[in-house]
Design a protein around this motif. Structure first.
Motif, PDB file in Angstrom:
ATOM      1  N   GLN A  93       2.198   1.805  -3.417  1.00 59.46           N
ATOM      2  CA  GLN A  93       1.232   2.436  -4.420  1.00 59.46           C
ATOM      3  C   GLN A  93       0.873   3.896  -4.011  1.00 59.46           C
ATOM      4  OE1 GLN A  93       0.824   0.075  -6.637  1.00 59.46           O
ATOM      5  NE2 GLN A  93       2.277  -1.049  -5.348  1.00 59.46           N
ATOM      6  N   ILE A  94       0.787   4.174  -2.836  1.00 59.12           N
ATOM      7  CA  ILE A  94       0.747   5.548  -2.470  1.00 59.12           C
ATOM      8  C   ILE A  94       1.714   6.648  -3.145  1.00 59.12           C
ATOM      9  CG2 ILE A  94       0.718   7.379  -0.624  1.00 59.12           C
ATOM     10  CD1 ILE A  94      -0.788   5.099   0.915  1.00 59.12           C
TER      11      ILE A  94
ATOM     12  N   ILE B 277       0.816  -1.183   0.029  1.00 58.54           N
ATOM     13  CA  ILE B 277      -0.050  -0.006   0.034  1.00 58.54           C
ATOM     14  C   ILE B 277       0.935   1.317  -0.069  1.00 58.54           C
ATOM     15  CG2 ILE B 277      -1.604   1.315   1.504  1.00 58.54           C
ATOM     16  CD1 ILE B 277      -3.106  -0.537   0.012  1.00 58.54           C
ATOM     17  N   MET B 278       1.910   1.286   0.812  1.00 59.10           N
ATOM     18  CA  MET B 278       2.797   2.351   0.992  1.00 59.10           C
ATOM     19  C   MET B 278       3.443   2.490  -0.301  1.00 59.10           C
ATOM     20  SD  MET B 278       3.625   4.513   2.898  1.00 59.10           S
ATOM     21  CE  MET B 278       4.442   6.161   2.632  1.00 59.10           C
TER      22      MET B 278
ATOM     23  N   GLY C 173      -4.144  -0.743  -5.013  1.00 63.94           N
ATOM     24  CA  GLY C 173      -4.458  -0.245  -3.894  1.00 63.94           C
ATOM     25  C   GLY C 173      -5.901  -0.459  -3.561  1.00 63.94           C
TER      26      GLY C 173
END
Length: 131
Positions: A81-82, A78-79, A111
């Motif tokens: 993808q951010i 997730i990190m 995400g």
């Protein structure tokens, strides 16, 4: 995890693996530039090559963890993808290209896929009893 994994988890794992392959490719390209003498800043190119391979390894380990239902694997994915969403939006505002659009779409798909209830449930199970 012995039961069937949700299809969205398969898609997420495949897309993360594609991202990892892209970073291995970048690492190889930066190293090739140094070897050919085409790099204007060989030290920076070697650093970028090592960074790309490191990111690829982290993404591959995280994809494997997701596939095995490990909760820890969601955080790095997730990190990343951010970070990719922020970078791709920046690229699109400066010079719209197809690659920036592809990066944005893939990052959003991963995400969102990871946040779907079926993927969260598949990666939130405790595998071992607490010690």
């Amino acid at each position: 995890m012995t039961d069937r994994r949700p299809p969205v988890l398969l898609v997420v794992c495949l897309l993360v693996t594609v991202e990892a392959a892209a970073f291995v490719g970048l690492g190889v390209a930066w190293t090739a530039d140094v070897v050919r003498g085409a790099a204007t800043m060989p030290g920076a190119s070697l650093f970028l090559a090592a960074f790309g391979v490191g990111v690829a390894l982290l993404l591959l380990l995280a994809a494997r963890g997701l596939w095995r239902g490990k909760r820890w694997a969601r955080s790095p994915v997730i990190m990343w993808q951010i970070l990719l969403v922020v970078l791709s939006i920046g690229w699109l505002t400066v010079e719209p290209t197809a690659w920036a659009g592809v990066v944005l779409v893939v990052a959003v798909l991963i995400g969102v896929g990871l946040l779907l209830p079926s993927a969260v449930a598949a990666t939130a199970r405790h595998q071992d009893p607490p010690a």
